[in-house]
Design a protein around this motif. Structure first.
Motif, short mmCIF file in Angstrom:
data_model
loop_
_atom_site.label_atom_id
_atom_site.label_comp_id
_atom_site.label_asym_id
_atom_site.label_seq_id
_atom_site.Cartn_x
_atom_site.Cartn_y
_atom_site.Cartn_z
N CYS A 82 38.17 45.03 41.34
CA CYS A 82 38.51 43.65 40.99
C CYS A 82 39.93 43.34 41.48
O CYS A 82 40.63 44.23 41.96
CB CYS A 82 38.41 43.44 39.47
N CYS A 133 33.59 46.57 39.35
CA CYS A 133 34.84 47.30 39.60
C CYS A 133 34.70 48.73 39.07
O CYS A 133 34.35 48.94 37.91
CB CYS A 133 36.02 46.60 38.94
N CYS A 157 37.49 49.26 36.08
CA CYS A 157 37.55 48.57 34.78
C CYS A 157 36.24 47.91 34.38
O CYS A 157 36.12 47.44 33.25
CB CYS A 157 38.67 47.54 34.78
N CYS A 179 42.75 45.52 39.68
CA CYS A 179 42.69 46.95 40.01
C CYS A 179 43.01 47.18 41.48
O CYS A 179 43.63 48.18 41.84
CB CYS A 179 41.32 47.53 39.65
ZN LIG Z 1 39.07 46.33 37.81
#
Ligand SMILES: [Zn+2]
Ligand SMILES: Nc1ncnc2c1ncn2[C@@H]1O[C@H](COP(=O)(O)OP(=O)(O)O)[C@@H](O)[C@H]1O
Ligand SMILES: Cc1cn([C@H]2C[C@H](O)[C@@H](COP(=O)(O)O)O2)c(=O)[nH]c1=O
Length: 191
Positions: free
Chosen positions: A182, A150, A153, A185
């Motif tokens: 992800c 991701c 994050c 997110c």
């Molecule tokens: Zn993420």
């Protein structure tokens, strides 16, 4: 890592393997890895990609890390069947861009004893199943789901978030146009 059954078995057992995931998840690298190992085992390998996607090359499948293997760009799924006589292994990249006939083509090849390995995006930018991928995954013996990282994050990503407002399904692009995210997110980015 996907572990193959014996590559040099005397009796030919056809099968369908699908490598699915978001953009940048390593689908093409994994496809190339399996195809190279089949070539090392002296198997006859043919590789196809849809003519719609000749971003990097017309004659090669190329990963984001510029790992490459020769391939033939074809307009539709029926061309794959025509060009796959006397092969042991068929590799297909960007399977999501093929017509629905790709499922029947893969089934026919596998029934004839060919090992078919297809890589593609399981979901489009809206998070919806992409083209023939659900059908392919349903009839495959083996499905490997790979993940990117991701971009927001650092967790495992399985969505391909489009960075523009464009809403057409097919929009070729790289990091300029998409980011792998992800679940949380992606939810945050699309609300
Ligand atoms: Zn993420
Ligand atoms: N966010 C990311 N997560 C994972 N790999 C990434 C990311 N961004 C760039 N990469 C690179 O992309 C490579 C995978 O490329 P590729 O196999 O072409 O992916 P895919 O076919 O799934 O789009 C990785 O080995 C890595 O070097
Ligand atoms: C999500 C999504 C992607 N695309 C395009 C963008 C790229 O050109 C390819 C995917 O390539 P990769 O090898 O998996 O990185 O597909 C698209 O046209 N529509 C979409 O929704």
């Amino acid at each position: 890592m996907f572990i193959e059954t014996n590559l040099n078995a005397k009796t030919k057992h056809g099968c369908i393997e699908v490598i699915a995931g978001s953009m940048f998840s390593g689908k093409t690298e994994e496809l190339i890895r399996r195809l190279r190992r089949a070539e090392i085992a002296r198997q006859k390998v043919e590789i196809f990609k849809p003519a719609v996607d000749i971003r990097y090359s017309e004659t090669e499948v190329v990963s984001h890390d510029e790992n490459a293997i020769r391939s033939t760009a074809v307009e539709n799924s029926s061309n794959i069947l025509l060009l796959s006589s006397n092969v042991d292994v068929v590799g297909i990249d960007e399977a999501q861009f093929f017509d629905e006939g790709i499922v029947e083509v893969c089934m026919k090849l596998a029934d004839q004893g060919v090992r078919v390995i297809a890589a593609g995006l399981d979901m489009d930018f809206r998070g919806k199943p992409f083209g023939p991928m659900p059908g392919l995954m349903a009839c495959a013996e083996y499905v490997t789901k790979v993940h990117a990282i991701c971009m927001r994050c650092g967790n495992l990503a399985h969505y391909s978030h489009r960075l523009s407002d464009a809403d057409k399904l097919v929009l070729l692009g790289e990091k300029d146009a998409y980011e792998p995210l992800c679940r949380s997110c992606y939810r945050e980015a699309t609300k």
